[in-house]
Design an enzyme around this catalytic site. Structure first.
Site, PDB file in Angstrom:
ATOM      1  N   TYR A  84       0.826  -1.208   0.000  1.00 34.96           N
ATOM      2  CA  TYR A  84       0.000   0.000   0.000  1.00 34.96           C
ATOM      3  C   TYR A  84       0.857   1.254   0.000  1.00 34.96           C
ATOM      4  O   TYR A  84       2.079   1.193   0.173  1.00 34.96           O
ATOM      5  CB  TYR A  84      -0.951  -0.003   1.204  1.00 34.96           C
ATOM      6  CG  TYR A  84      -0.287   0.347   2.535  1.00 34.96           C
ATOM      7  CD1 TYR A  84       0.527  -0.552   3.206  1.00 34.96           C
ATOM      8  CD2 TYR A  84      -0.488   1.595   3.130  1.00 34.96           C
ATOM      9  CE1 TYR A  84       1.120  -0.230   4.424  1.00 34.96           C
ATOM     10  CE2 TYR A  84       0.093   1.927   4.342  1.00 34.96           C
ATOM     11  CZ  TYR A  84       0.898   1.012   4.983  1.00 34.96           C
ATOM     12  OH  TYR A  84       1.483   1.335   6.179  1.00 34.96           O
TER      13      TYR A  84
ATOM     14  N   LYS B  90       6.504  -1.951   1.877  1.00 39.15           N
ATOM     15  CA  LYS B  90       5.308  -1.368   2.521  1.00 39.15           C
ATOM     16  C   LYS B  90       4.131  -2.330   2.368  1.00 39.15           C
ATOM     17  O   LYS B  90       3.212  -2.107   1.582  1.00 39.15           O
ATOM     18  CB  LYS B  90       5.003   0.009   1.920  1.00 39.15           C
ATOM     19  CG  LYS B  90       4.119   0.863   2.817  1.00 39.15           C
ATOM     20  CD  LYS B  90       4.177   2.318   2.430  1.00 39.15           C
ATOM     21  CE  LYS B  90       3.177   3.191   3.169  1.00 39.15           C
ATOM     22  NZ  LYS B  90       3.353   3.273   4.606  1.00 39.15           N
TER      23      LYS B  90
ATOM     24  N   GLU C  28      11.998   2.640  14.076  1.00 38.66           N
ATOM     25  CA  GLU C  28      11.139   3.744  13.611  1.00 38.66           C
ATOM     26  C   GLU C  28       9.865   3.757  14.440  1.00 38.66           C
ATOM     27  O   GLU C  28       9.704   2.968  15.370  1.00 38.66           O
ATOM     28  CB  GLU C  28      10.820   3.560  12.126  1.00 38.66           C
ATOM     29  CG  GLU C  28      10.125   2.240  11.833  1.00 38.66           C
ATOM     30  CD  GLU C  28       9.925   1.948  10.357  1.00 38.66           C
ATOM     31  OE1 GLU C  28       9.833   2.891   9.563  1.00 38.66           O
ATOM     32  OE2 GLU C  28       9.835   0.750  10.022  1.00 38.66           O
TER      33      GLU C  28
ATOM     34  N   LEU D  79      11.017   1.238   7.085  1.00 34.81           N
ATOM     35  CA  LEU D  79      10.404   1.690   5.837  1.00 34.81           C
ATOM     36  C   LEU D  79      11.048   3.038   5.513  1.00 34.81           C
ATOM     37  O   LEU D  79      11.025   3.948   6.353  1.00 34.81           O
ATOM     38  CB  LEU D  79       8.896   1.869   6.003  1.00 34.81           C
ATOM     39  CG  LEU D  79       8.252   2.298   4.696  1.00 34.81           C
ATOM     40  CD1 LEU D  79       8.074   1.098   3.777  1.00 34.81           C
ATOM     41  CD2 LEU D  79       6.936   2.995   4.928  1.00 34.81           C
TER      42      LEU D  79
HETATM   43  N1  PDD Z   1       2.857   5.030   7.205  1.00 30.36           N
HETATM   44  N2  PDD Z   1       7.532   3.876   8.764  1.00 30.36           N
HETATM   45  C1  PDD Z   1       6.363   3.202   8.837  1.00 30.36           C
HETATM   46  C2  PDD Z   1       6.343   1.897   9.565  1.00 30.36           C
HETATM   47  C3  PDD Z   1       5.204   3.730   8.241  1.00 30.36           C
HETATM   48  O1  PDD Z   1       4.057   3.026   8.298  1.00 30.36           O
HETATM   49  C4  PDD Z   1       5.269   4.992   7.599  1.00 30.36           C
HETATM   50  C5  PDD Z   1       4.072   5.616   6.937  1.00 30.36           C
HETATM   51  C6  PDD Z   1       6.503   5.667   7.549  1.00 30.36           C
HETATM   52  C7  PDD Z   1       6.665   6.985   6.857  1.00 30.36           C
HETATM   53  O2  PDD Z   1       6.570   6.844   5.458  1.00 30.36           O
HETATM   54  P1  PDD Z   1       6.091   8.041   4.533  1.00 30.36           P
HETATM   55  O3  PDD Z   1       6.902   9.230   4.892  1.00 30.36           O
HETATM   56  O4  PDD Z   1       6.335   7.571   3.166  1.00 30.36           O
HETATM   57  O5  PDD Z   1       4.615   8.277   4.851  1.00 30.36           O
HETATM   58  C8  PDD Z   1       7.612   5.071   8.137  1.00 30.36           C
HETATM   59  C9  PDD Z   1       1.613   5.494   6.616  1.00 30.36           C
HETATM   60  C10 PDD Z   1       1.407   6.970   6.698  1.00 30.36           C
HETATM   61  C11 PDD Z   1       0.463   4.684   7.190  1.00 30.36           C
HETATM   62  O6  PDD Z   1       0.672   3.490   7.346  1.00 30.36           O
HETATM   63  O7  PDD Z   1      -0.617   5.231   7.433  1.00 30.36           O
END
Ligand code: PDD
Length: 278
Positions: free
Chosen positions: A33, A144, A177, A202
């Site tokens: 996703y 992801k 993270e 991620l």
């Molecule tokens: N999640 N690390 C994890 C585990 C995440 O699920 C996310 C983002 C990030 C940050 O990634 P980005 O900057 O590309 O949004 C880091 C999304 C927002 C979610 O699962 O809702």
């Protein structure tokens, strides 16, 4: 106007947007996703999200023919149909519908669904509390995938402790993270530190863009792992994601970070990101 979503080629009322019970996403978490921020009706960091989507699909061998143009068209239509000014788009690709068996089924079409919802962007940003918890995930956190149970458990622990985010700690004592974000610290020498991209995290698109913006503004970013002790001693802590943008963390467990106030570097970086996006 009622909410509209996209399901395998069709725009449907959100309430009637359904997939089959034998979708492999539902049964195995077999899918990937993306979450994309919309600011002022504009897609933020679209290319980064699209490229990471392609990478995630490749890594788990889901074959789907989706062009950048098509995805952009779906996103922009959902922004229009749902009258979104500021919002979030959620895109999910699963391997598709097949009789339940662990191995990958042959010759079935992958399933693509997209939803969109409005969000409020606050002009004043507040500092938030985070807690630390054990990182219980698998070794490919760089993909992801929609299998987010450990992240959900971590986030629930945060909620139970009146915290905004759960910061996950690996066996070696370093922070990976947040449950749904990347963590940054500003150390006492005003250096920006965030974990280097690897299988342990991620690689956030917001993180990548913010690193470039920081460099453009002559701020040094050091990419390395850090521990909970280091985070507690930081001058500033903040998380980044498509949903959190840049959100300051002013308390970690029972420990107040520095003077407990939102720090100037976090605020400057948030402004830089929003200015770039709008
Ligand atoms: N999640 N690390 C994890 C585990 C995440 O699920 C996310 C983002 C990030 C940050 O990634 P980005 O900057 O590309 O949004 C880091 C999304 C927002 C979610 O699962 O809702």
């Amino acid at each position: 106007m009622s909410r509209v979503s996209y399901v395998n080629g069709r725009y449907l009322p959100h309430k009637r947007s359904t997939v089959h019970i034998e979708d492999r996403g539902y049964q195995f978490g077999d899918g990937v996703y993306e979450v994309i921020l919309v600011l002022n009706k504009k897609l933020v960091d679209f290319e980064g999200h699209f490229n990471r989507l392609q990478r995630s699909l490749n890594e788990i061998s889901i074959d789907i023919n989706i062009s950048e143009i098509l995805i952009k068209q779906i996103f922009n239509r959902l922004i229009r149909f749902n009258l979104i000014r500021n919002g979030l788009i959620y895109l999910q690709v699963t391997r598709g519908v097949a009789e339940r068996a662990h191995q990958f089924p042959k010759n079935i079409p992958a399933a693509l669904v997209v939803t969109a919802k409005p969000i409020a962007i606050n002009s004043v940003v507040e500092g938030k509390k985070a807690i630390t918890t054990v990182d219980q995930r698998w070794d490919r956190r760089d993909i992801k995938t929609i299998q987010l149970l450990p992240n959900c458990i971590a986030k629930q622990e945060a909620v139970k402790n009146d915290a905004f985010e759960a910061i996950m700690v690996m066996d070696d004592g370093t922070i990976s993270e947040g449950a749904s974000s990347n963590l940054w610290m500003v150390d006492r020498d005003n250096q920006l530190i965030t974990r280097k991209a690897s299988n342990a995290i991620l690689n956030g698109i917001t993180k990548v863009t913010l690193t470039k913006l920081a460099h453009n503004h002559k701020l040094q970013v050091i990419e390395r792992a850090f521990t909970v002790d280091e985070a507690e001693e930081a001058g500033e802590l903040f998380i980044t994601s498509a949903t959190a943008i840049v959100t300051p963390i002013t308390q970690l467990n029972d420990r107040i970070i520095a003077d407990g106030k939102v720090g100037p570097v976090s605020l400057a970086l948030r402004d830089m990101y929003l200015n770039m996006a709008i």
